[in-house]
Every structure is written in C-alpha cells, then in structure tokens.
Enzyme design. Structure first.
Site, mmCIF file in Angstrom:
data_model
loop_
_atom_site.group_PDB
_atom_site.id
_atom_site.type_symbol
_atom_site.label_atom_id
_atom_site.label_comp_id
_atom_site.label_asym_id
_atom_site.label_seq_id
_atom_site.Cartn_x
_atom_site.Cartn_y
_atom_site.Cartn_z
ATOM 1 N N CYS A 239 -26.474 120.947 46.028
ATOM 2 C CA CYS A 239 -26.841 119.685 45.370
ATOM 3 C C CYS A 239 -27.683 118.787 46.270
ATOM 4 O O CYS A 239 -28.434 117.941 45.781
ATOM 5 C CB CYS A 239 -25.581 118.932 44.960
ATOM 6 N N ASN A 374 -31.737 124.373 42.694
ATOM 7 C CA ASN A 374 -30.365 124.735 43.057
ATOM 8 C C ASN A 374 -29.603 125.160 41.812
ATOM 9 O O ASN A 374 -29.787 126.253 41.314
ATOM 10 C CB ASN A 374 -29.687 123.581 43.785
ATOM 11 N N GLU A 375 -28.782 124.275 41.273
ATOM 12 C CA GLU A 375 -28.024 124.647 40.064
ATOM 13 C C GLU A 375 -28.735 124.042 38.870
ATOM 14 O O GLU A 375 -28.312 123.019 38.344
ATOM 15 C CB GLU A 375 -26.602 124.107 40.164
HETATM 16 O O1 AHR Z 1 -20.980 123.804 47.633
HETATM 17 C C1 AHR Z 1 -20.789 122.554 47.078
HETATM 18 C C2 AHR Z 1 -21.653 122.320 45.852
HETATM 19 O O2 AHR Z 1 -21.276 123.162 44.818
HETATM 20 C C3 AHR Z 1 -23.103 122.632 46.023
HETATM 21 O O3 AHR Z 1 -23.782 121.578 46.563
HETATM 22 C C4 AHR Z 1 -23.573 122.877 44.631
HETATM 23 O O4 AHR Z 1 -24.659 123.761 44.583
HETATM 24 C C5 AHR Z 1 -22.343 123.377 43.929
HETATM 25 O O5 AHR Z 1 -22.101 122.665 42.785
#
Ligand code: AHR
Length: 658
Positions: A239, A374-375
């Site tokens: 994140c 990322n996500e």
């Molecule tokens: O690893 C913690 C968080 O989990 C990361 O930042 C994110 O990619 C996921 O939601």
C-alpha cells in the site's frame, strides 16, 4: 472400569495406532521436471511496523533534519534554541540555531528520543555526524549518550566533543564508543561555551552496519535477510506504493541522491489503524531505491521494484475516480518507470545511469523485473496498466512486467484481474492472500488448476492469519509450510513467492503476523521465517513428480492431513522431499525414491512443536527452530525407501544423494 479392563483398552488403542495406515508415496527421481526459478522464494519489504526508519535502516536519530510537520517531534529542546528554514539543503531546509542561554550554569541544547529509544550495544562504535557552522568563526558542542532514567551518579555514559570552525556549512564527524548495551538511550547535545552554532541533519549510526556501509542497514536484521537466501527482494512495499492519497505515494526519485536532501514523506501506516496509531511515523527515505538495489545485490536477491500506476490506495478511495490520475495525464508516472529502468541498468552516460554512478555504483544493477501497481482491481486499473505495458514493452522489451490481481485470493475482482492481465500479456501476476487456517488447509491444489499458457504467478504477499489470533504462533506457520508444497509442485507457473510483511518493531507494529521482530538491540525470527528458510535453502533446481496412491499429496480426503512436494538439485545430485503432517496424529510414511537404489542415509531437517500457540520471542528467540538429523533409508528390490513416522503437526524435510 476395573484395572484389567483399562489395561486391555489401552493395549487395543496402542495396537490400532501402530496399525495406522502407512502412507506410501512415490517420487520419480528419474525425470527432472520444471525448473524451480532462482527467484522462487524471496522477501517482501514494506515500510510498515517501523521497518525502515527505526528498523532495518541504521539511523538512530528520529527527525534528524527537523522536517516533521511538528519540527521538534522526537526532540526535547532547552535553553536558547531557534528553528530556521534557510538551510543548505533545498528539499530539507530546516535547521536549528543554538545560542548562549545567558548564564554560565544555564544550558542550551536538545535531546533526541530515537525510535522507541536509541539502541546501543556494549563495545560498539557509533558515528555521530552533523552539518554545522559557527557564525562567530568557532563553536563547540558536546554530544552524549544518556540514560534519562538512571538512578546512578551520571546520566551520560558516553561523551564526545565536536569543534566547529568556519562560518560555512560543513559536515563534522565524531565516533562514540558505548560502554554498555542500552535499548532506550537518548542522544543529548549541549552547546559548549558562549559562541552560537547552527546544526542540521543530526545523525547517529552504528559504525558496524551490514557490509560496513556508511548509510547502511542494521547488521543483525540485514544478516537475517541474507540468511534466508532469498531469490528476490520486492520493494518498497504494498500500500505504501499507492499512498492513501497520491500526495503520499512512494516516489522513488525523492529517495536517491545525498540523504540530506531527500524530502520527508508521511508514512501512510501512521494513521491507517486507529488502534495502532503512530503520529511520529514518517519516511526519511534514508533507505531509498539506491539502497534497496544495493541490499538486493548484497543478499544475492533479484531486485523487484514496484511502482505506482497512477492510483491511490483503492481501499481508502473506493470508487472515487478523482483520487486517481486521469488516464491522459499518466505520462510522468510512466516516465518514472522508464527512468527507473535507466537508473538501474543504464550506462553511466545516460541521465539516470549517471546518477547511479555518482552514488557509488557505476556497474548496472541488472534489473529484470518491474511491478506496476500494488493491490489494484477493476477498470480503473486495467486502462491505466495498459498504458504502462505499452510504454515499457516499446522501450524495454527485456524487462518482465508484473501486474496485479488485487487484494482477493479469488472471486470476481480476482478473476477479472487475471483476465485483464492475460489480455495485456504481462509476464507475471502478483497475488495476495492473508487468509485463515481453513483457507491454507484447503488450497493445497490451487495452482494445479491454473492455465499453463498465461502469465506466471508471483505469490507476492501471503501469510496464514489465525482466526481471531493474528500473531506468529506455531500452528499458522505449519499451515504456510503445507500450502507451500503447492507452490513448489507448480514451479512451472509459480515463479516467485514472498511472505508478508517482513519486519516489525515490537513497540511499533501496525500489522501482524510478520517474519522478523525486533526491539532496538535484539531480534528474533518467527517460525514462519524458518519455514521460508527451509524452502529457500532447499529449493533444488527442478520439480520431481510425487504422488500418494497416484494422487498429488495435498492433505486431501484419505491423506490424513499430509502435504508434500519433491525437488532435485541437479548441481549436487540431491533429492529433497518435504512432508508436512498437519494432523494431530503421528503418520507413518513410506517414501519410494524411484530411480535411486540401495541403502542410504537421508539428512533430515525437522520443525516441530507440541504447543500450537507457542512462538519465538525476544526472550526466547530459538524456542522453535529446525533441527538437523539423519535417518537410515532401507532398500527394497526396486528403490531406496524412506520409512518414517512423522510426528503430529510437523514439517520434515529429507535429503538423499542420488
Ligand atoms: O503487507 C501489508 C499490506 O497488505 C500491504 O501493504 C498491502 O499490499 C496488503 O494489503
């Protein structure tokens, strides 16, 4: 029940137990299957839980350049001290002026509290550096390590003096040796005499960093990373790449060049969880992209940077399109990716390759992979990602692109994500799964079902989160080991896997479980770390097929909770079999090594514990660690056979030379 009846019942139970079905497994050692990629088991770094400042990054002073929004956060000031903002570093302009307090016994100075204290080790040297100038031509400060809570005669237990000469800004250095170990010392600076002095970028570093680098890493933590033998290092996180809004996304260009001039960023984990709120959590970027590349090289891992795709965290911004960059304004973000590739690999005549050389690494870092986003999920992502893919492919067809399938381990968004990534022909897809025990125990055949023609898999963030008990206890680590047999059996499509998160300060965590924990002077490796290490150090070079009664072994019905995988290391001629017993009963196994004959001795590594809630801790760092041993293998007419009885809830690994 009378005594005789009881004895009979006991005898019957033992007899039945000893008659428990032997699980006959077959490993075909004659045919080496898919290559296990060097990148297979790696590490995921994110600046969460005080992983960078206050963790891996060796700096001991918090807010060293007075750039926090509350400029004296982390500092206690006394006497005649003024904050100014026309300092020598454009992007970190603040500094302090110390002047005489007006009376001989009165003092001017400041004290830094560090990150939950300043940790120092007995006999170790610390490098104090400061940018300073003396408006009257000369001035002096006294620098002390103090124990503010001492009941003893003196607060300071180590002291040094710094003489400053000249009215121009210069860097000064003095070394301080600590006569004792202290987890919570402070750094105090006194103005000595009546002449004023200006101070900027006040820093205290262990001399003894990992690889002795001046702007280096805390030695014990970096060594633990190296000891895992990781194949890949993903950075700078999840994140944190996105930021909770675009303003505090991770911008790699702000993290290179002289550390004094790297602008501060607000760490998005400062406020993400109200129940674990840390108002002093910022990113100094002292551990920046150059240092990440260098660390990757130092620990033998492929560097895998992940960059922002023009989107802020989708959790925080849900369907708010305005939170993201308009598609027709993505150019600077795409340029960041292209420039990063040049920074890592370009020759020293290129703009960004030159910057790398100026930082001390003229040779390229040999970057092969780049993650974008990322996500992320949904159309917002897909349209933006396409722009990045086109631009990177056009300029750098040699770089492998990693897209994402979002935060879910399955479901609609996950499927749509995979579909889009396939269409865009990315090389790997990053999957995340923080899931409970039941998921790990029932996903043992996940990758058997994957399309072999699509992108490869990067299991980029995962950990077994015990239901209602989210910490590193033994049971969850064992289920991770069980699940990992599936990664290994499917190494033809699973090319990378990284447990997450990696680091956590015991006083400063926001998220758990984590791989490695520490305070300011000690650390311990979780059981999950040892699971990862057992895989990473025994990943072999090629997969071997392995079955139980003709079926893949993944704790399925009739398999009594047994999970297993096998590989061969062609370089050493070693067959490596990993078996995890997730049942509460011991399980007899008979493993036929088809293609190896005669009696042999297997080396074994065993991770076991009878207390499912047990964990390693700072006080008992080695409570649960793998044990090495040997086991005599028998030979039947056809094969070498490993006959063994695997204890309940145990991960056991066998190595037999061909
Ligand atoms: O690893 C913690 C968080 O989990 C990361 O930042 C994110 O990619 C996921 O939601």
């Amino acid at each position: 029940m009378n005594h005789r009846l009881l004895t009979c019942a006991f005898a019957l139970t033992s007899a039945l137990a000893s008659m428990a079905q032997t699980h006959v497994m077959d490993v075909n050692t004659k045919k080496a299957g898919a290559t296990v990629q060097n990148t297979m088991y790696g590490l995921f770094f994110e600046d969460i839980n005080y992983a960078a400042d206050g963790g891996l990054y060796g700096e001991l002073v918090k807010n060293r350049s007075f750039e926090f929004p509350q400029a004296f956060m982390g500092w206690q000031t006394f006497g005649n001290i003024t904050l100014k903002d026309d300092g020598p570093f454009e992007r970190c302009p603040h500094y302090v002026s110390l002047a005489w307090a007006g009376h001989t016994e009165r003092r001017t100075g400041l004290v830094n509290e560090g990150y939950f204290g300043i940790g120092v080790l007995k006999g170790e040297e610390y490098r104090f550096t400061v940018w300073a100038r003396a408006p009257k031509g000369t001035a002096r400060i006294r620098v002390q390590l103090i124990d503010a809570n001492t009941m003893g005669e003196r607060q300071d237990f180590a002291t040094a003096k710094v003489d400053v000469k000249g009215t121009e800004w210069k860097k000064y250095e003095v070394r301080i040796k600590s006569p004792r170990t202290d987890n919570k010392a402070s750094l105090r600076i006194f103005l000595d005499g009546r002449n004023p002095i200006d101070l900027e970028h006040i820093s205290l570093f262990p001399v003894n960093t990992f690889k002795n680098r001046e702007n280096g890493m805390r030695r014990d933590l970096a060594q633990a990373l190296a000891d895992m033998h990781p194949g890949v290092l993903r950075f700078p996180g999840g994140c944190i790449v996105e930021g909770e809004c675009l303003e505090n996304r991770y911008q790699w260009k702000n993290t290179i060049g002289p550390v004094e001039n790297r602008p501060l960023n607000r760490n998005r984990w400062e406020f993400t969880f109200e129940h674990r709120y840390f108002p002093d959590y910022f990113q100094s970027y002292g551990l920046g992209f150059f240092e990440f590349f260098q660390l990757s090289e130092d620990i033998g891992a492929e560097p895998l940077p992940v960059l922002n795709v023009g989107m802020a965290c989708q959790y925080q911004n849900r369907n708010n399109e305005k939170a993201h960059v308009p598609v027709d304004q993505l150019d600077p973000y795409i340029q960041d990716c292209l420039d990063l590739i040049e920074f890592a690999n370009g020759d020293t005549t290129t703009t960004w390759g030159k910057k790398r050389a100026e930082m001390g690494h003229p040779a390229p870092f040999n970057l092969k992979f780049i993650g974008v986003g990322n996500e992320q999920w949904g159309e917002f992502y897909f349209v933006r990602m396409q722009e990045f893919v086109d631009a990177i492919r056009a300029k750098h067809p040699e770089i492998k692109i990693i897209g994402t399938s979002g935060p879910d381990s399955e479901g609609e968004n996950f499927n749509l994500g995979w579909e889009a990534m396939k269409k865009q022909k990315v090389d790997l897809v990053d999957e995340h799964f923080y899931r409970p025990e039941s998921w790990f125990l029932t996903s043992g055949l996940r990758y058997e079902k994957y399309d072999r023609k699509g992108p490869k898999v990067f299991a980029g963030e995962y950990a077994c989160h015990g239901k209602g008990k989210k910490w590193n206890h033994y049971e969850t680590s064992l289920y991770e080991a069980a699940f990992m047999t599936d990664l290994e059996r499917n190494a033809d499509i699973v090319h990378m896997a990284t447990y997450a998160p990696m680091l956590a300060h015991v006083e400063g965590w926001q998220w758990r479980p984590d791989l490695i924990w520490y305070d300011n002077v000690r650390m311990f490796k979780s059981v999950s770390y040892y699971v990862q290490q057992m895989y990473a150090m025994n990943k072999g070079t090629n997969v071997l097929t392995m079955t139980m009664q003709g079926q893949p072994i993944a704790g399925q019905e009739g398999q009594d909770g047994l999970f297993a995988s096998a590989v061969i290391d062609k370089e050493t001629g070693t067959v490596i079999v990993k078996v995890i017993n997730t049942s509460k009963e011991k399980q007899p196994v008979s493993i036929n090594l088809n293609g190896i004959k005669g009696e042999r001795t297997a080396e074994t590594i065993t991770l076991t514990c009878t207390d499912m809630m047990a964990e390693n801790t700072l006080d008992e760092p080695e409570k649960i660690v793998p044990q090495n041993g040997t086991l005599a293998c028998t030979a039947d007419k056809k094969n070498t056979v490993i006959n063994d009885e695997i204890a309940p809830m145990t991960f056991r690994l066998y190595k037999v030379k061909k």
